[in-house]
Design an enzyme around this catalytic site. Structure first.
Site, mmCIF file in Angstrom:
data_model
loop_
_atom_site.group_PDB
_atom_site.id
_atom_site.type_symbol
_atom_site.label_atom_id
_atom_site.label_comp_id
_atom_site.label_asym_id
_atom_site.label_seq_id
_atom_site.Cartn_x
_atom_site.Cartn_y
_atom_site.Cartn_z
ATOM 1 N N ASP A 2 42.768 32.147 46.137
ATOM 2 C CA ASP A 2 42.810 33.970 45.148
ATOM 3 C C ASP A 2 40.924 34.518 45.751
ATOM 4 O O ASP A 2 40.660 34.068 46.999
ATOM 5 C CB ASP A 2 42.881 33.856 44.058
ATOM 6 C CG ASP A 2 43.584 35.573 43.969
ATOM 7 O OD1 ASP A 2 42.725 35.913 44.953
ATOM 8 O OD2 ASP A 2 44.186 35.668 42.501
ATOM 9 N N ASN A 43 42.754 38.994 49.921
ATOM 10 C CA ASN A 43 42.407 38.382 48.779
ATOM 11 C C ASN A 43 40.973 38.005 49.253
ATOM 12 O O ASN A 43 39.775 38.309 50.172
ATOM 13 C CB ASN A 43 43.092 37.132 48.270
ATOM 14 C CG ASN A 43 43.041 38.180 47.111
ATOM 15 O OD1 ASN A 43 42.964 38.208 45.982
ATOM 16 N ND2 ASN A 43 44.917 37.597 47.162
#
Length: 297
Positions: free
Chosen positions: A212, A167
């Site tokens: 993330d 990510n």
């Protein structure tokens, strides 16, 4: 914490550029730029490519990872006249680009995997609640990812593999370290960057997270996500320095503003059954930050 923008599907890949926050508006096929006053502009809308993540080359040209790679390519460059062209020969790289970061030398790092995340979630839901007892990275249908490098001369090669759902990425101000979110492993992983852009000395930077999209500050701390609805500021080793509780999931964060002391959080209520339909719960949230942003993006 205040709400800068409402009524989004999902905002992702936030970048502070030219005195505005730019981000990809997933589900609406847009790139939006917004100022601190809340005045926003759709700078690109293209359902054919559906912008997925973005960053800029040192000369100011925009790079776009499209969700829909055909027909123009897996990494696009916007020319001064606004046209979109393929950036470099990427035929030797694996498919499935996700995130992008450009370092201070013009090296482009992209990550991804040959992996259909939404199909993966559909299979997971169809198996019922017991399926969640198996860590996502241990499922037989999970495919580990990679990091690839595209140098300023257009050469492209893979520089890391075995990334457990790659990510967000950051590059330190000295261009010496790249840190990546391994979302399915719940950790941030660091690499040393060599003069030619190669990566080495892989190590755990922080563990026990749910990372993330990430950003780095001048104290060497990283803003990321942990759990379902918390955004945290964490130092190397995993100590949480600050926690911001939200009522929805943080998808990415970015430090910006005139002195880069404003934290922008891209938040939304994740609906795995229909991620880009239903109520628009996406927001851009704004919080004062204790240290300014540094590095790339």
């Amino acid at each position: 914490m205040t709400v800068l923008l409402n009524d989004l599907v999902i905002g992702e890949s936030p970048r502070w550029h030219d005195d505005r926050l730019w981000f990809c508006h997933w589900g609406a096929h847009e790139i939006i730029a917004v100022g601190l006053d809340g005045d926003s502009e759709v700078v690109l809308r293209d359902p054919e490519i559906s912008p997925h993540s973005i960053d800029w080359l040192p000369d100011g040209r925009l790079l776009i990872v499209p969700k829909n790679a055909e027909p123009k390519g897996r990494l696009l460059r916007q020319e001064p006249d606004g046209s979109l062209v393929g950036h470099a020969d990427l035929s030797g790289l694996p498919s499935g680009f996700n995130e992008i970061v450009v370092d201070g030398r013009g090296n482009v790092y992209v990550n991804g995997a040959d992996f259909d995340f939404l199909a993966f979630l559909e299979r997971l839901q169809s198996e019922g609640p017991d399926a969640m007892n198996v860590p996502l990275r241990d499922r037989p249908d999970f495919v580990p990812g990679y990091i690839a490098l595209i140098t300023p001369d257009g050469t492209a090669r893979q520089v890391a593999d075995g990334i457990e759902f790659p990510n967000g990425m950051v590059v330190t101000p000295d261009n010496g370290t790249l840190i990546i979110s391994e979302s399915f492993a719940g950790r941030l992983t660091a690499f040393d960057i060599a003069a030619d852009g190669s990566l080495s000395n892989r190590r755990v930077w922080a563990d026990g997270l749910g990372p993330d999209g990430i950003c780095l500050d001048a104290d060497g701390a990283i803003w990321t996500s942990i759990g379902e609805t918390d955004c945290v500021r964490v130092r190397e080793g995993g100590e949480v320095l600050q926690r911001i509780e939200l009522d929805r999931s943080p998808f990415a964060c970015m430090l910006g503003g005139p002195d880069r002391r404003t934290l922008f959080i891209m938040a939304a209520r994740w609906n795995p059954a229909d991620p880009f339909g239903g109520p628009r719960t996406g927001q851009v949230l704004v919080v004062p930050a204790p240290a300014p942003g540094v590095g790339r993006p």
